[in-house]
Design a protein around this motif. Structure first.
Motif, mmCIF file in Angstrom:
data_model
loop_
_atom_site.group_PDB
_atom_site.id
_atom_site.type_symbol
_atom_site.label_atom_id
_atom_site.label_comp_id
_atom_site.label_asym_id
_atom_site.label_seq_id
_atom_site.Cartn_x
_atom_site.Cartn_y
_atom_site.Cartn_z
ATOM 1 N N UNK A 76 1.100 -0.987 0.000
ATOM 2 C CA UNK A 76 -0.040 -0.023 -0.183
ATOM 3 C C UNK A 76 0.957 1.212 0.106
ATOM 4 N N UNK A 77 1.368 1.500 -0.969
ATOM 5 C CA UNK A 77 2.709 2.491 -1.165
ATOM 6 C C UNK A 77 2.110 3.946 -0.825
ATOM 7 N N UNK A 78 3.123 4.755 -0.498
ATOM 8 C CA UNK A 78 2.650 6.231 -0.616
ATOM 9 C C UNK A 78 3.502 6.832 -1.541
ATOM 10 N N UNK A 79 3.215 7.688 -2.349
ATOM 11 C CA UNK A 79 3.969 8.463 -3.372
ATOM 12 C C UNK A 79 4.923 9.300 -2.885
ATOM 13 N N UNK A 80 4.347 10.258 -2.088
ATOM 14 C CA UNK A 80 5.232 11.182 -1.598
ATOM 15 C C UNK A 80 5.458 11.171 -0.100
ATOM 16 N N UNK A 81 6.838 11.156 0.318
ATOM 17 C CA UNK A 81 7.089 10.711 1.994
ATOM 18 C C UNK A 81 8.222 11.883 2.213
ATOM 19 N N UNK A 82 8.071 12.736 3.117
ATOM 20 C CA UNK A 82 8.912 13.741 3.414
ATOM 21 C C UNK A 82 9.128 13.984 4.949
ATOM 22 N N UNK A 83 10.510 13.988 5.426
ATOM 23 C CA UNK A 83 10.808 14.148 7.060
ATOM 24 C C UNK A 83 10.819 15.718 7.285
ATOM 25 N N UNK A 84 10.449 15.983 8.591
ATOM 26 C CA UNK A 84 10.771 17.284 9.052
ATOM 27 C C UNK A 84 11.988 17.140 9.841
ATOM 28 N N UNK A 85 13.057 18.136 9.433
ATOM 29 C CA UNK A 85 14.379 18.400 10.136
ATOM 30 C C UNK A 85 14.005 18.409 11.504
ATOM 31 N N UNK A 86 14.978 17.520 12.401
ATOM 32 C CA UNK A 86 14.889 17.481 13.780
ATOM 33 C C UNK A 86 16.267 17.611 14.341
ATOM 34 N N UNK A 87 16.516 18.726 14.791
ATOM 35 C CA UNK A 87 18.078 19.030 15.485
ATOM 36 C C UNK A 87 18.578 17.678 16.093
ATOM 37 N N UNK A 143 12.848 8.258 30.502
ATOM 38 C CA UNK A 143 11.912 9.086 31.108
ATOM 39 C C UNK A 143 11.597 10.325 30.169
ATOM 40 N N UNK A 144 12.189 10.333 29.073
ATOM 41 C CA UNK A 144 11.871 11.461 27.985
ATOM 42 C C UNK A 144 11.114 10.925 26.701
ATOM 43 N N UNK A 145 10.725 11.705 25.800
ATOM 44 C CA UNK A 145 10.117 11.150 24.352
ATOM 45 C C UNK A 145 10.309 12.022 23.511
ATOM 46 N N UNK A 146 10.317 11.757 22.338
ATOM 47 C CA UNK A 146 10.583 12.563 21.015
ATOM 48 C C UNK A 146 9.847 12.337 20.031
ATOM 49 N N UNK A 147 9.237 13.211 19.047
ATOM 50 C CA UNK A 147 8.358 13.279 18.168
ATOM 51 C C UNK A 147 9.140 13.522 16.642
ATOM 52 N N UNK A 148 8.835 12.448 15.760
ATOM 53 C CA UNK A 148 9.588 12.338 14.526
ATOM 54 C C UNK A 148 8.477 12.612 13.582
ATOM 55 N N UNK A 149 8.610 13.805 13.008
ATOM 56 C CA UNK A 149 7.306 14.284 12.015
ATOM 57 C C UNK A 149 7.495 13.972 10.605
ATOM 58 N N UNK A 150 6.473 13.251 9.878
ATOM 59 C CA UNK A 150 6.513 13.109 8.562
ATOM 60 C C UNK A 150 5.347 13.601 7.861
ATOM 61 N N UNK A 151 5.559 13.897 6.573
ATOM 62 C CA UNK A 151 4.431 14.160 5.722
ATOM 63 C C UNK A 151 4.146 13.191 4.584
ATOM 64 N N UNK A 152 3.085 12.509 4.459
ATOM 65 C CA UNK A 152 2.759 11.444 3.650
ATOM 66 C C UNK A 152 1.584 11.944 2.836
ATOM 67 N N UNK A 153 1.476 11.322 1.557
ATOM 68 C CA UNK A 153 0.393 11.469 0.815
ATOM 69 C C UNK A 153 0.861 11.032 -0.825
ATOM 70 N N UNK A 154 -0.434 10.818 -1.488
ATOM 71 C CA UNK A 154 -1.626 10.791 -1.129
ATOM 72 C C UNK A 154 -1.690 9.405 -0.492
#
Length: 243
Positions: free
Chosen positions: A70-81, A124-135
């Motif tokens: 079930x592939x996704x054509x566009x995948x982009x990651x948000x920069x994370x320092x 005791x910490x967490x991190x969010x890794x953000x991604x843009x997907x679509x369609x």
């Protein structure tokens, strides 16, 4: 002396607090995708939320697999320092056809985030890794996004188990994005509107209703209120006994 009924009330409240806390912690410890739902055929932005559940080791790597069936054509990651993101593509058995009539013959099927020396997720910490997907795919009602979490002591936790409806949640469930049908007549739910190729939707807000931390805080608040009521009743009984 407090009555037996009062002592039982306080004991029950304390036990309830313990049970709720025990039930809430595992849910927070899971690697999850936030928000947990999106619209079929739309573009969206999600965050993989990764808590460090070790007492002594820090998280240094996250690997997320996207299903090739079930592939996704566009995948982009948000920069994370402090973290480096890389992607891997797979040749598709069936090319994806775009609205312009073109064909996409390969798609991203793996994303890997690797921490620099000073950017690990500490206990005791967490991190969010953000991604843009679509369609997003229109031929399935969910995307199972299997993840591997690596610690600096060499431990690898495999979040790859598929949760089945009507069955108990597995010990290491895979992050799962539920896909819903698009609204009729071209109407899109808020935040689910389709975007042009390459565009990125707004990242999920930290206060999302799917945020496990918010749910836990709400549950703890209820428990604290119950304990407060029990203590109040105890004080009232003691004053009554002295009168």
């Amino acid at each position: 002396m407090p009555s037996i009924t009062t002592r039982r009330l306080v004991t029950t409240a304390v036990l309830a607090a313990s049970v709720v806390a025990a039930a809430a912690v595992p849910a927070f410890a899971h690697v999850t995708v936030q928000p947990g739902t999106a619209t079929q055929g739309a573009y969206t932005a999600v965050a993989f939320r990764v808590p460090d559940e070790s007492d002594t080791a820090s998280t240094t790597k996250l690997e997320v697999s996207l299903p090739a069936d079930h592939p996704v054509a566009s995948v982009a990651t948000e920069p994370l320092p402090g973290w480096t993101a890389t992607t891997e593509k797979t040749k598709l058995a069936t090319p994806i056809k775009t609205d312009d009539g073109d064909e996409i013959t390969d798609a991203v099927t793996k994303i890997t985030w690797t921490a620099d020396a000073g950017a690990k997720i500490a206990p005791g910490q967490f991190q969010d890794f953000k991604v843009s997907l679509g369609p997003l795919p229109t031929d399935t009602d969910k995307l199972v996004l299997k993840a591997l979490q690596t610690y600096d002591d060499g431990t690898i936790v495999r979040w790859i188990e598929d949760a089945k409806a009507g069955q108990a949640e597995p010990e290491h469930p895979a992050p799962t994005l539920t896909l819903t049908k698009a609204a009729a007549d071209g109407d899109h739910p808020a935040g689910a509107a389709a975007a042009p190729a390459g565009a990125q939707a707004a990242p999920p807000a930290n206060g999302s209703s799917d945020d496990p931390t918010a749910r836990i805080l709400g549950i703890v608040g209820i428990v604290v209120a119950v304990i407060g009521t029990a203590v109040g009743v105890l004080g009232l009984r003691r004053r009554t006994d002295r009168a």
